[in-house]
Design an enzyme around this catalytic site. Structure first.
Site, mmCIF file in Angstrom:
data_model
loop_
_atom_site.group_PDB
_atom_site.id
_atom_site.type_symbol
_atom_site.label_atom_id
_atom_site.label_comp_id
_atom_site.label_asym_id
_atom_site.label_seq_id
_atom_site.Cartn_x
_atom_site.Cartn_y
_atom_site.Cartn_z
ATOM 1 N N CYS A 105 41.955 22.549 -24.794
ATOM 2 C CA CYS A 105 41.388 22.927 -23.520
ATOM 3 C C CYS A 105 42.210 23.189 -21.838
ATOM 4 O O CYS A 105 42.941 22.645 -21.330
ATOM 5 C CB CYS A 105 40.659 21.737 -22.894
ATOM 6 S SG CYS A 105 39.208 21.552 -23.745
ATOM 7 N N PHE A 245 40.809 7.426 -31.603
ATOM 8 C CA PHE A 245 39.352 6.957 -31.778
ATOM 9 C C PHE A 245 39.787 5.876 -31.180
ATOM 10 O O PHE A 245 38.845 4.487 -31.300
ATOM 11 C CB PHE A 245 38.941 6.659 -32.546
ATOM 12 C CG PHE A 245 38.512 7.742 -33.957
ATOM 13 C CD1 PHE A 245 37.459 8.979 -32.998
ATOM 14 C CD2 PHE A 245 38.839 8.398 -34.546
ATOM 15 C CE1 PHE A 245 37.267 10.443 -33.228
ATOM 16 C CE2 PHE A 245 39.323 10.396 -34.969
ATOM 17 C CZ PHE A 245 37.962 10.675 -34.458
ATOM 18 N N ARG A 247 38.353 2.587 -28.582
ATOM 19 C CA ARG A 247 37.239 2.989 -27.878
ATOM 20 C C ARG A 247 36.547 1.709 -28.686
ATOM 21 O O ARG A 247 36.589 1.074 -29.364
ATOM 22 C CB ARG A 247 35.730 3.360 -28.368
ATOM 23 C CG ARG A 247 35.842 4.896 -28.320
ATOM 24 C CD ARG A 247 34.773 5.831 -28.405
ATOM 25 N NE ARG A 247 35.180 7.647 -29.723
ATOM 26 C CZ ARG A 247 34.643 7.980 -29.357
ATOM 27 N NH1 ARG A 247 33.511 7.836 -30.411
ATOM 28 N NH2 ARG A 247 35.571 9.446 -29.812
#
Lengths: 256, 256
Positions: A105, A245, A247
């Site tokens: 991005c 990942f 979290r």
């Protein structure tokens, strides 16, 4: 510079439509001129623009340190920056190399030759510390709760750098590459020793993210998102620790 | 071509570390040659590569329809495609224009002149249908549950196109621009009438996404993520309907 704008929109919920005002993230066009020639236009969030440019030039292999820049003038209201280099050698080399448009991005043009350069530097490098995973978990949770713009707009990525205790710098951008380049730029500007530091990111870890970190000699990357196969292979080859990942109470350790 | 690979990794959870096997999304380098010259390397998921190339060339303004391509040969095991154009006029124009590196995952180089071209086409266009929001809600929920690769790896974006009843095509890619280009490519290959169709996407709506859809004359975009200010302004100017944060029972209507 506005980072967020308010728009009148409609919100639909369970068959009802209301008129509301909503916070929308700003998309800003920012053109980099090098030695008075237009080089590229980045689409970004208009914060830390000086750091963004410095980090971008480093990630692209156009500069190796702040010493390679003789001047940098940011015209943020007009959407451009003028950079003058002390030496165009690296730039001219890059222009002649292949360009790869990235998964990223906000940023493109990683030059794949970079990989060879990075490999040479890193192959024999030893890990600079043992990882305390419990500590990483608490760091990333602190990081995940830090983004103001994200909470208001849901439209940005965040990247931070930490000494495994505090989050030293924290940057946000609509592009995950821009956010990382802002951090890299700040490290260069403030001559931060990146040994014993860890990059925290909201974005996916692709091979280009690994390359950018490796170029700055950052050895630890933690993301709340996924990693690709090429990122994992590169990290294993270059001896970077990569976690994804991350979290709440869990994370995946792709390379220790 | 593998889309997913299995890796031995470690999973941390609440102070315990286990050895597990995990599904990791593949990052694939795919070089486009046009008229025997190297044009660009995309970083993508190796599915629907022919559609990806066709959609990419359309989004970049290098072709307007399949008629502009005289041949296309995909060498997927070797990571490249050879495209021959009937007419290089559009390509040569583009090469001389400014490039903007995008916010997009997986794709760059939107040429901003595109905006003027699109505006001319679209300014007087009338909306082709009244939007039934309840139907949109059920469509996007169907869409959100469709991605196999995402459920396995968490590492891809999805894009679909629907006639407001069924999801006609569905594509996934590590880059949100690639996924959209694959859909655009399929529409061109199969000569789909895009009137009365809606694009469904997992990715954020930036101005480039609006431009790509507008170029193909798609008038409706629904995302489960955010939209930027420039995307909203462009959509309002070009009369595209744009919905964001469409999940479960809610959505934001940025432009009707």
């Amino acid at each position: 510079m506005d980072i967020i704008k308010r728009y009148k929109i409609k919100r639909y919920e369970d068959n009802y439509i209301d008129d509301i005002e909503d916070c929308i993230v700003v998309e800003y066009l920012f053109t980099i001129y090098i030695d008075n020639e237009e080089f590229i236009t980045l689409i970004c969030t208009p914060t830390s623009l000086r750091s963004l440019v410095i980090g971008f030039l480093h990630s692209e292999g156009i500069i190796k340190s702040m010493n390679d820049i003789s001047s940098i003038e940011v015209y943020d209201n007009d959407g451009y920056v003028k950079v003058n280099l002390r030496d165009r050698k690296l730039l001219d080399e890059k222009i002649n190399q292949k360009r790869a448009i990235t998964t990223g991005c906000g940023k493109g043009s990683i030059y794949y030759k970079a990989l060879d350069e990075v490999s040479e530097n890193k192959n024999n490098k030893e890990k600079d510390r043992y990882i305390d995973y419990k500590n990483i978990m608490s760091l990333i949770n602190k990081f995940n709760n830090k983004s103001d713009i994200f909470f208001k707009t849901g439209g940005v990525h965040s990247v931070g750098i930490s000494d495994f205790n505090e989050i030293l710098f924290f940057e946000e951008d609509i592009g995950r590459h821009n956010a990382l380049d802002k951090i890299i730029g700040r490290c260069l500007e403030e001559k931060i020793d990146v040994n014993n530091k860890v990059i925290l990111t909201s974005g996916r870890i692709t091979s280009e993210i690994i390359l950018k970190c490796a170029k700055l000699n950052i050895n630890h990357i933690v993301s709340r998102s996924a990693a690709t196969d090429k990122a994992i292979e590169l990290a294993r080859k270059l001896n970077l620790s990569v976690i994804g990942f991350a979290r709440n109470t869990k994370m995946n350790i792709y390379n220790e």
